[in-house]
Design an enzyme around this catalytic site. Structure first.
Site, PDB file in Angstrom:
ATOM      1  CE  LYS A   1     -20.974 -17.472   5.546  1.00 20.72           C
ATOM      2  NZ  LYS A   1     -21.163 -16.806   6.814  1.00 20.72           N
TER       3      LYS A   1
ATOM      4  NE  ARG B   1      -4.080  -1.899   1.961  1.00 19.32           N
ATOM      5  CZ  ARG B   1      -4.820  -2.483   2.880  1.00 19.32           C
ATOM      6  NH1 ARG B   1      -4.510  -2.363   4.147  1.00 19.32           N
ATOM      7  NH2 ARG B   1      -5.878  -3.182   2.535  1.00 19.32           N
TER       8      ARG B   1
ATOM      9  N   GLY C   1     -12.863  -4.223  -0.386  1.00 17.17           N
ATOM     10  CA  GLY C   1     -14.227  -3.752  -0.140  1.00 17.17           C
ATOM     11  C   GLY C   1     -14.662  -2.675  -1.121  1.00 17.17           C
TER      12      GLY C   1
ATOM     13  N   GLY D   1      -8.757 -10.338  -1.848  1.00 20.34           N
ATOM     14  CA  GLY D   1      -7.546 -10.882  -1.222  1.00 20.34           C
ATOM     15  C   GLY D   1      -7.013 -12.164  -1.830  1.00 20.34           C
TER      16      GLY D   1
HETATM   17  P1  AMP Z   1     -14.524 -14.222   0.072  1.00 16.82           P
HETATM   18  O1  AMP Z   1     -13.930 -13.505   1.234  1.00 16.82           O
HETATM   19  O2  AMP Z   1     -16.025 -14.175   0.035  1.00 16.82           O
HETATM   20  O3  AMP Z   1     -13.879 -13.850  -1.242  1.00 16.82           O
HETATM   21  O4  AMP Z   1     -14.244 -15.740   0.309  1.00 16.82           O
HETATM   22  C1  AMP Z   1     -12.949 -16.266   0.421  1.00 16.82           C
HETATM   23  C2  AMP Z   1     -13.028 -17.568   1.123  1.00 16.82           C
HETATM   24  O5  AMP Z   1     -13.844 -18.471   0.415  1.00 16.82           O
HETATM   25  C3  AMP Z   1     -11.703 -18.235   1.291  1.00 16.82           C
HETATM   26  O6  AMP Z   1     -11.377 -18.209   2.656  1.00 16.82           O
HETATM   27  C4  AMP Z   1     -11.949 -19.660   0.805  1.00 16.82           C
HETATM   28  O7  AMP Z   1     -11.403 -20.637   1.655  1.00 16.82           O
HETATM   29  C5  AMP Z   1     -13.457 -19.757   0.827  1.00 16.82           C
HETATM   30  N1  AMP Z   1     -13.939 -20.821  -0.064  1.00 16.82           N
HETATM   31  C6  AMP Z   1     -13.772 -20.935  -1.381  1.00 16.82           C
HETATM   32  N2  AMP Z   1     -14.303 -22.082  -1.830  1.00 16.82           N
HETATM   33  C7  AMP Z   1     -14.816 -22.722  -0.764  1.00 16.82           C
HETATM   34  C8  AMP Z   1     -15.489 -23.963  -0.562  1.00 16.82           C
HETATM   35  N3  AMP Z   1     -15.732 -24.788  -1.582  1.00 16.82           N
HETATM   36  N4  AMP Z   1     -15.895 -24.295   0.667  1.00 16.82           N
HETATM   37  C9  AMP Z   1     -15.634 -23.463   1.700  1.00 16.82           C
HETATM   38  N5  AMP Z   1     -15.015 -22.285   1.598  1.00 16.82           N
HETATM   39  C10 AMP Z   1     -14.602 -21.909   0.371  1.00 16.82           C
END
Ligand code: AMP
Length: 419
Positions: free
Chosen positions: A221, A38, A400, A377
């Site tokens: 999610k 950064r 974000g 990330g």
């Molecule tokens: P996000 O912060 O929403 O971009 O999500 C990132 C996270 O999604 C990471 O920590 C990954 O481990 C998780 N992730 C990706 N694929 C899966 C999966 N099939 N089951 C559980 N967690 C997942």
């Protein structure tokens, strides 16, 4: 009328520029910087002002202090910033008591203000309210901080002749230093190079995209990226949905997903997105084959399943090769590609293979002439780990902020300069 200036044409000679940067860098227990990305990202803007004969007043937040707190002091980074800029950096131990230091600054000199978030006024949120505070008390505290916020902003603005916002990482927040201060510089406000680059990159995808346009959205999610998916369905030709969030869509289609991550309450939204895509002729591509495990660990035994038929007790952990091959084909046929979020549990090396191959495909598509934007990330970590950070068109520095931009929102930090 307010006028947005451009950093390349603004005359900085003899002027003091107050620059909001995002120096919210990770520090270890000895207060050493563990990743200075950064800081490096803001250097072109900072150096430009100095080269043109201006003086710099740099301001930032660090972490989430609740008041004055040594742990979150920007004094820990003074030497590093100085080294990177190649000039000494003075430090103001209280961002509200920098009048004399700011007034004495000469062209080419640099003053770094202490953490803005030592003051509740930076975020404009009241502090120190007990859990049992009544609604009246909360409302009064909010009113008080909003009132004192005006003084705070005015005081910061009084240090300088012009304002530059180069903090993309906090552009989605309407804070004193990211949005409110701009109104004190109606004809002397502008974006820094980092902000400008980020805005252009997002526009290249959302406004001026060459088609076919493909978005790859992964991560854990649906709930955290619902607005992103809804906005993109109206814009893209292909929407690849991977990672944990993909299983909610598979379940919505009637698939059996074992004990894969999913959100039952988001199934109606998933169905709505699938329906909307059908109406608009958007191709939604979900996983067809999954690498699953019986426990959530790197060394778990694995088995491959049709993603619509994952056995009881098995959890989808990564996209299997057939899925990746489908997605690679879509990627290689696209002219513009946006990627946010891993397509598997990227933290476990044994389940990072799908995500790393997406990174590779993006680098290849870029070489073939596609415009590629990577944010978030894990996706950024994946392209960096593969050594492809310079082989994609743009790597966003703001997680974000980028997500809110691709939700179609106007970011307060951007609007304050443009309006
Ligand atoms: P996000 O912060 O929403 O971009 O999500 C990132 C996270 O999604 C990471 O920590 C990954 O481990 C998780 N992730 C990706 N694929 C899966 C999966 N099939 N089951 C559980 N967690 C997942």
């Amino acid at each position: 009328m307010d006028m947005q200036q451009h950093i390349d044409s603004y005359d900085f000679a003899g002027k003091k520029a107050i620059v909001r940067v995002d120096f919210n860098v990770p520090l270890n227990e000895n207060f050493e910087i563990t990743d200075d990305t950064r800081i490096r990202a803001a250097l072109p803007t900072l150096k430009k002002v100095l080269q043109e004969g201006g003086a710099l007043i740099i301001m930032s937040h660090l972490g989430r202090p609740k008041g004055f707190d040594e742990k979150f002091s920007l004094k820990h980074i003074v030497n590093h910033v100085s080294e990177k800029l190649g000039v000494p950096v003075q430090f103001a131990e209280d961002c509200m008591k920098a009048d004399a230091q700011a007034a004495a600054l000469k062209p080419g000199e640099v003053l770094l203000l202490e953490n803005l978030r030592y003051y509740a006024e930076e975020e404009g949120k009241p502090r120190g309210l007990g859990a049992d505070a009544s609604d009246e008390e909360k409302a009064a505290a909010k009113k008080a901080v909003k009132e004192s916020q005006k003084e705070f902003v005015k005081h910061l603005a009084s240090y300088a002749d012009c304002y530059i916002n180069d903090a993309f990482g906090t552009a989605h927040r309407s804070h004193a230093s990211t949005a409110l201060i701009a109104s004190y510089f109606p004809d002397d406000k502008m974006f820094g190079y980092l902000m400008e680059g980020e805005i252009k990159a997002i526009d290249n995808v959302l406004k001026n995209a060459q088609h076919p346009l493909t978005a790859i959205i992964g991560g854990s999610k649906v709930s955290s990226k619902l607005a992103v998916l809804k906005n993109l369905v109206g814009k893209v030709d292909n929407l690849i949905i991977g990672g944990g969030m993909g299983y909610t869509f598979i379940k919505a289609q009637g698939g059996e997903i074992g004990c894969s991550l999913h959100e039952d309450d988001l199934i109606p939204d998933a169905l709505e997105i699938l329906e909307e895509a059908k109406k608009k002729g958007v191709n939604i591509s979900l996983s067809v084959k999954t690498v699953a495990a019986q426990k959530f660990s790197n060394d778990a035994e694995t088995k491959e399943f049709d993603t619509h038929h994952i056995a009881e007790g098995w959890e989808g952990m990564d996209a299997a090769q057939e899925t990746i091959d489908n997605w690679k084909k879509i990627i290689m046929d696209s002219k513009t590609i946006l990627w946010n979020g891993p397509v598997g549990v990227f933290e476990f090396p044994n389940f990072a293979k799908g995500t790393l191959q997406i990174a590779e495909a993006l680098a290849q598509a870029t070489e073939k002439g596609a415009y590629t934007l990577v944010g978030g990330g894990d996706s950024v970590a994946a392209v960096t780990k593969m050594g492809y950070a310079n082989k994609v068109s743009y790597v966003s520095t703001g997680g974000g902020a980028m997500l809110e931009a691709i939700e179609g929102k106007t970011l307060p930090g951007i609007a304050a300069i443009q309006e």
